[in-house]
Design an enzyme around this catalytic site. Structure first.
Site: not given
Length: 227
Positions: A80, A178
């Site tokens: 990421w 998440k």
């Protein structure tokens, strides 16, 4: 940077059963070898297939902007962070924080520590040289195999990440975390809706279909941001 085109047909790789390899590890290896996102990540020099999840979320919500200050929580191995560095560009400030050691990444400040530690929080703000525009969390606890327990644990982790984000975000900032599909995220969603103008759920194509993971995408932080 766009994701791969996983819909194309290709040859399926099957592994011969190796001595000492369990059936579960055999299936995992075969899935990795036949995963178009794994192959695309390797071809593009990305540290993980998870990079494509952020790429796809950003394609939809346009979170990553040139010159942005961004924090990547639970960043290792850095997939990421690589995406953020590319999107934020040379004027951006990117901080990657993880309990685990992570290899250096040009364009990012890599810190090792616990994001709940006030010292780590201060180190992040110092590296950013101001409040963050975006806080990202792809963190997940080790799974137990018990769905309800795993759901509660990841929601708890997302709530802690949100607490951190509220401390460091600038007004108008965003937050991505998440979570797992389930019915006990009411407290988290209530907090997000209180503190952000817009809250959405995202299931990027790179998230495997058999996975229960989702991402909450919150935009338009209403708070005062970090001082």
């Amino acid at each position: 940077m766009k994701g791969p085109s996983p819909g194309g047909r290709g040859l399926t790789t099957r592994l011969r059963t190796a001595k000492g390899r369990t059936t579960a590890s055999q299936k995992w290896l075969e899935r990795q070898l036949n995963d178009p996102y794994v192959r695309a990540a390797q071809a593009r020099g990305l540290r993980s297939r998870a990079a494509f999840k952020l790429i796809e979320i950003d394609e939809k919500y346009r979170l990553l902007k040139p010159g942005a200050r961004v924090v990547d929580l639970g960043a290792a191995p850095g997939g990421w962070t690589q995406v953020v560095v590319q999107k934020a560009g040379p004027r951006g400030r990117v901080v990657a924080l993880d309990l685990l050691a992570m290899d250096p990444l040009p364009g990012a400040t890599v810190l090792q520590g616990d994001f709940q530690d006030p010292a780590a929080e201060q180190a992040v703000l110092t590296a950013l040289d101001g409040p963050a525009d975006l806080v990202l969390s792809d963190m997940a606890p080790n799974t137990t195999g018990h769905g309800a327990t795993d759901h509660l644990r990841i929601i708890g982790l997302a709530e802690l990440a949100l607490d951190f984000a509220i401390k460091v975000l600038a007004p108008g900032g965003g937050f991505v975390a998440k979570v797992f599909q389930g019915g006990s995220e009411k407290t988290l969603l209530e907090a997000l809706k209180r503190d952000f103008a817009s809250v959405r759920h995202a299931k990027p194509p790179a998230s495997r279909k058999d996975s229960s993971e989702l991402y909450v995408v919150a935009m338009g932080f209403r708070g005062e941001g970090a001082k």
